[in-house]
Every structure is written in structure tokens, then in C-alpha cells.
Design a protein around this motif. Structure first.
Motif, PDB file in Angstrom:
ATOM      1  N   TYR A 184      11.845   0.608   1.154  1.00 33.03           N
ATOM      2  CA  TYR A 184      12.278   1.720   0.321  1.00 33.03           C
ATOM      3  C   TYR A 184      11.242   2.832   0.117  1.00 33.03           C
ATOM      4  N   ASP A 185       9.967   2.531   0.199  1.00 32.96           N
ATOM      5  CA  ASP A 185       8.954   3.495  -0.223  1.00 32.96           C
ATOM      6  C   ASP A 185       8.957   4.752   0.643  1.00 32.96           C
ATOM      7  N   ARG A 186       9.065   5.919   0.015  1.00 30.09           N
ATOM      8  CA  ARG A 186       9.088   7.189   0.742  1.00 30.09           C
ATOM      9  C   ARG A 186       7.777   7.460   1.476  1.00 30.09           C
ATOM     10  N   GLY A 187       6.670   7.152   0.814  1.00 27.74           N
ATOM     11  CA  GLY A 187       5.373   7.434   1.412  1.00 27.74           C
ATOM     12  C   GLY A 187       5.151   6.643   2.688  1.00 27.74           C
ATOM     13  N   THR A 188       5.554   5.378   2.684  1.00 25.69           N
ATOM     14  CA  THR A 188       5.432   4.554   3.886  1.00 25.69           C
ATOM     15  C   THR A 188       6.276   5.138   5.008  1.00 25.69           C
ATOM     16  N   LYS A 189       7.502   5.484   4.706  1.00 20.74           N
ATOM     17  CA  LYS A 189       8.396   6.035   5.720  1.00 20.74           C
ATOM     18  C   LYS A 189       7.852   7.351   6.279  1.00 20.74           C
ATOM     19  N   PHE A 190       7.378   8.233   5.385  1.00 28.45           N
ATOM     20  CA  PHE A 190       6.880   9.527   5.833  1.00 28.45           C
ATOM     21  C   PHE A 190       5.628   9.358   6.686  1.00 28.45           C
ATOM     22  N   GLY A 191       4.695   8.511   6.240  1.00 30.37           N
ATOM     23  CA  GLY A 191       3.456   8.328   6.980  1.00 30.37           C
ATOM     24  C   GLY A 191       3.689   7.813   8.385  1.00 30.37           C
ATOM     25  N   LEU A 192       4.565   6.823   8.527  1.00 31.74           N
ATOM     26  CA  LEU A 192       4.840   6.266   9.846  1.00 31.74           C
ATOM     27  C   LEU A 192       5.636   7.242  10.708  1.00 31.74           C
ATOM     28  N   ALA A 193       6.564   7.980  10.091  1.00 30.87           N
ATOM     29  CA  ALA A 193       7.402   8.909  10.851  1.00 30.87           C
ATOM     30  C   ALA A 193       6.631  10.107  11.365  1.00 30.87           C
ATOM     31  N   THR A 194       5.556  10.488  10.670  1.00 30.46           N
ATOM     32  CA  THR A 194       4.803  11.679  11.067  1.00 30.46           C
ATOM     33  C   THR A 194       3.536  11.352  11.841  1.00 30.46           C
ATOM     34  N   GLY A 195       3.360  10.089  12.225  1.00 30.46           N
ATOM     35  CA  GLY A 195       2.270   9.744  13.119  1.00 30.46           C
ATOM     36  C   GLY A 195       0.928   9.546  12.472  1.00 30.46           C
ATOM     37  N   HIS A 196       0.880   9.334  11.141  1.00 27.07           N
ATOM     38  CA  HIS A 196      -0.412   9.094  10.509  1.00 27.07           C
ATOM     39  C   HIS A 196      -0.899   7.692  10.860  1.00 27.07           C
ATOM     40  N   ASP A 197      -2.180   7.444  10.654  1.00 25.22           N
ATOM     41  CA  ASP A 197      -2.793   6.171  10.999  1.00 25.22           C
ATOM     42  C   ASP A 197      -2.017   5.019  10.348  1.00 25.22           C
ATOM     43  N   ALA A 198      -1.464   4.125  11.177  1.00 21.72           N
ATOM     44  CA  ALA A 198      -0.608   3.056  10.665  1.00 21.72           C
ATOM     45  C   ALA A 198      -1.360   2.104   9.752  1.00 21.72           C
ATOM     46  N   ASN A 199      -2.625   1.838  10.042  1.00 21.10           N
ATOM     47  CA  ASN A 199      -3.403   0.948   9.184  1.00 21.10           C
ATOM     48  C   ASN A 199      -3.565   1.531   7.788  1.00 21.10           C
ATOM     49  N   ALA A 200      -3.770   2.851   7.725  1.00 22.12           N
ATOM     50  CA  ALA A 200      -3.899   3.495   6.424  1.00 22.12           C
ATOM     51  C   ALA A 200      -2.572   3.484   5.680  1.00 22.12           C
ATOM     52  N   VAL A 201      -1.483   3.744   6.385  1.00 22.25           N
ATOM     53  CA  VAL A 201      -0.162   3.769   5.760  1.00 22.25           C
ATOM     54  C   VAL A 201       0.201   2.391   5.204  1.00 22.25           C
ATOM     55  N   LEU A 202      -0.141   1.336   5.957  1.00 21.00           N
ATOM     56  CA  LEU A 202       0.249  -0.018   5.577  1.00 21.00           C
ATOM     57  C   LEU A 202      -0.823  -0.744   4.770  1.00 21.00           C
ATOM     58  N   MET A 203      -1.847  -0.014   4.336  1.00 24.21           N
ATOM     59  CA  MET A 203      -2.877  -0.607   3.484  1.00 24.21           C
ATOM     60  C   MET A 203      -2.282  -1.177   2.204  1.00 24.21           C
ATOM     61  N   SER A 204      -1.116  -0.692   1.808  1.00 26.29           N
ATOM     62  CA  SER A 204      -0.486  -1.147   0.563  1.00 26.29           C
ATOM     63  C   SER A 204      -0.023  -2.593   0.623  1.00 26.29           C
ATOM     64  N   LEU A 205       0.133  -3.141   1.810  1.00 24.64           N
ATOM     65  CA  LEU A 205       0.668  -4.505   1.919  1.00 24.64           C
ATOM     66  C   LEU A 205      -0.377  -5.524   1.445  1.00 24.64           C
ATOM     67  N   PRO A 206       0.075  -6.569   0.758  1.00 25.08           N
ATOM     68  CA  PRO A 206      -0.862  -7.576   0.234  1.00 25.08           C
ATOM     69  C   PRO A 206      -1.494  -8.384   1.360  1.00 25.08           C
ATOM     70  N   PRO A 207      -2.672  -8.974   1.094  1.00 28.32           N
ATOM     71  CA  PRO A 207      -3.346  -9.763   2.134  1.00 28.32           C
ATOM     72  C   PRO A 207      -2.640 -11.077   2.423  1.00 28.32           C
ATOM     73  N   MET A 208      -1.899 -11.563   1.441  1.00 27.65           N
ATOM     74  CA  MET A 208      -1.176 -12.827   1.573  1.00 27.65           C
ATOM     75  C   MET A 208       0.020 -12.795   0.624  1.00 27.65           C
ATOM     76  N   ALA A 209       1.160 -13.269   1.080  1.00 26.79           N
ATOM     77  CA  ALA A 209       2.370 -13.277   0.248  1.00 26.79           C
ATOM     78  C   ALA A 209       3.171 -14.524   0.580  1.00 26.79           C
ATOM     79  N   LYS A 210       4.228 -14.739  -0.221  1.00 23.99           N
ATOM     80  CA  LYS A 210       5.039 -15.939  -0.043  1.00 23.99           C
ATOM     81  C   LYS A 210       6.484 -15.613  -0.393  1.00 23.99           C
ATOM     82  N   TRP A 211       7.397 -16.231   0.358  1.00 23.66           N
ATOM     83  CA  TRP A 211       8.817 -16.109   0.063  1.00 23.66           C
ATOM     84  C   TRP A 211       9.388 -17.505  -0.198  1.00 23.66           C
ATOM     85  N   VAL A 212      10.305 -17.592  -1.139  1.00 30.38           N
ATOM     86  CA  VAL A 212      10.889 -18.895  -1.471  1.00 30.38           C
ATOM     87  C   VAL A 212      12.324 -18.978  -0.949  1.00 30.38           C
TER      88      VAL A 212
END
Length: 296
Positions: A268-296
């Protein structure tokens, strides 16, 4: 990309960089002062700073920024504080998205410029809430606007922490008009909602986008105070909760909540979508993702 707004662009980009410097210094200060409680036996963390670069489709320079990341530290498990200043021509999909938001003329002159700061912190201690903050300015030949906000994302909620976070933001917004805080709070509640989970991402905060009142100075001042509110809203919560002991169940709850955070940012995040769509550094755009997560 010179135009009549060059001075305003420079001031906005300079402010975002100044705010970045303040936050980086404050976060490294938290690392230095954490001398008791969980993880205090570790070496104080420091940010690793990397230059990012955006390239246009023809390979020409299209701006960039700084990605500042700290991982596996005393207080912060993963934190990114990024600034960017990018420019160029919007592609067809981005033009259509802008047109859908009511920005005229993009089909005839799709040039753009954007600058901002974006921060996401995932904490070692599950009693310390994760947090997100960003402020930005966007320009086209047809319009300009500001956006941004901050929101708190605890996995273990404390009512007094939520109250402090919101009260601090309200105190910074009220000088600009007492209608701002309730409106931006409601906007955050709507924006940071995960429809497929039927729940909010966290306990909210403030959010605005497409801010153009016609008075650039007033809108810039409002955006600055959204940024200034962040450290006094967040640091006291870190200082209070980082020393608490936690259980395996607490850590499990943190990992599950991080799964929600990842879902929201990728879907859903607009910033993530815009950053990836406009060719910005993917690592910087996806820095928001947690280092470790879990789904139940």
C-alpha cells in the motif's frame, strides 16, 4: 532542472538534510547512553552511510541521496535514515497516477523534482515501539506540494506512550492552526490502515499529502514542524522502554507485528511504489522492511 522555484527547492532539500543530521546524531547518542539492560553489552552502533544514485532511462544522472543504515546495534536492530533529491521525467504510469491525483498538464510536460527524508526504525527490545517518519517536497512545472508525517508502531502497546507521541505532535502543529492536528491524525488513521487485515498498522500519528495552500512559506513551515516533532515524540519512549526485560513471547509478538509492517509497505505505501517506479535505488526504497519478521 532550473526554474523559478530553485531557491525553494534548495531550502527544502537543505532542511531535509539538516533534519537527517540531527536524527542520526540523536540515534547514535542513544546507542552510547545505553549502558544497562538488554543488549547493553554490545558495542554502540554507528550508521553506515552510502551514496545512492538514480539514473534516467537514457542512463543520465537523475539525482540521488544518502542512505544511512545501522544494524544489529544496542538499541536499534535495524534503522534507516535516508535523504534524497531526484529529478527527471515521469514515465507513463507515474504520469497517470499524478493525473489521477488532480495534477494538470503532466501529459504535456512530465518533468518532476522531489526531495525528502524517510526514516524507519525497528528496535531490539520489543517494548520499544517501531517508528516511521518522512517529510518531502514534490515539484512539477504545473504544481508543487509537501507531504509527510510520522506514526508509532508498537507490538506491545502502552497507552501512556501513545498519549505522549500524539500530544507532542499536536503541540508542534497547533501554532499553525488548531484544526491541523485532528485532521492529520484522522488522515494517518485512514492511510496507515491494512484493509486485508481489517486493522491499523500501529497506533497512528499524523499524515498529510498534496499540501499546497498557495502559501509556500506557510506550508514549508508546517512541514518543518512535522519533522521537528519527531525526536521529542520518540526519544523519551526509547529511553524509558529500552531497559525493560522481555520474554520469548514478547519477541514473538514483535516478529508477528513486523509481518504486518512489511505487508503494508509492500502493498500500500505510496513512497515505496513511487521510489521503485521511478528507478530510485531499490535498497534505499526497501530500507523500511524489518530485518526479521514472522507470519502465523
Amino acid at each position: 532542472m532550473k526554474d523559478a522555484f530553485d531557491t525553494e527547492k534548495s531550502r527544502a532539500a537543505g532542511w531535509f538534510r539538516e533534519l537527517r543530521d540531527q536524527i542520526v546524531a540523536a540515534f547514535e547518542g542513544l546507542e552510547d547512553s545505553h549502558d544497562t539492560g538488554p543488549f547493553s553489552d554490545r558495542t554502540p552502533g554507528r550508521f553506515e552511510v552510502t551514496k545512492t544514485q538514480r539514473r534516467a532511462e537514457d542512463g543520465s544522472d537523475a539525482g540521488g541521496g544518502l542512505m544511512s543504515a545501522m544494524r544489529g546495534a544496542r538499541v536499534f536492530e535495524k534503522v534507516g535514515v535516508n535523504v534524497s533529491e531526484v529529478y527527471g521525467t515521469l514515465g507513463d504510469a507515474a504520469q497517470k497516477a499524478m493525473a489521477a491525483r488532480g495534477i494538470p498538464g503532466m501529459d504535456s510536460d512530465p518533468r518532476f523534482w522531489a526531495s525528502g527524508i524517510s526514516l524507519v526504525a525497528h528496535m531490539q527490545n520489543p517494548h520499544v515501539p517501531a517508528v516511521h517518519m518522512n517529510t518531502r517536497m514534490f515539484w512539477t512545472p504545473h504544481a508543487w506540494w509537501f507531504g509527510g508525517g510520522s506514526d508509532l508502531n508498537p507490538c506491545l502497546e502502552y497507552a501512556e506512550d501513545t498519549e505522549h507521541f500524539h500530544a507532542t505532535q499536536k503541540a508542534h502543529l497547533d501554532p499553525h492552526g488548531e484544526d491541523h492536528y485532528p485532521r492529520l491524525k484522522a488522515w494517518a488513521d485512514e492511510y496507515f490502515y491494512i484493509p486485508h487485515r481489517n486493522r491499523a498498522r500501529g497506533v497512528g500519528g499524523i499524515f498529510m499529502d498534496d499540501r499546497n495552500s498557495g502559501d509556500w512559506e506557510a506550508d514549508f513551515a508546517l512541514t518543518q514542524d512535522i519533522g521537528r516533532a519527531f525526536l521529542p515524540a520518540f526519544l523519551p519512549l526509547v529511553e524509558k522502554r529500552r531497559v525493560q526485560d522481555f520474554s520469548e513471547a514478547d519477541k514473538d509478538a514483535q516478529l508477528v507485528h513486523r509481518g504486518l509492517y512489511a505487508e503494508y509497505n509492500l502493498v500500500y505505501d505510496r513512497g515505496t511504489k513511487f521510489g521503485l517506479a521511478t528507478g530510485h535505488d531499490a535498497n534505499a526504497v526497501l530500507m523500511s522492511l524489518p530485518p526479521m519478521a514472522k507470519w502465523v
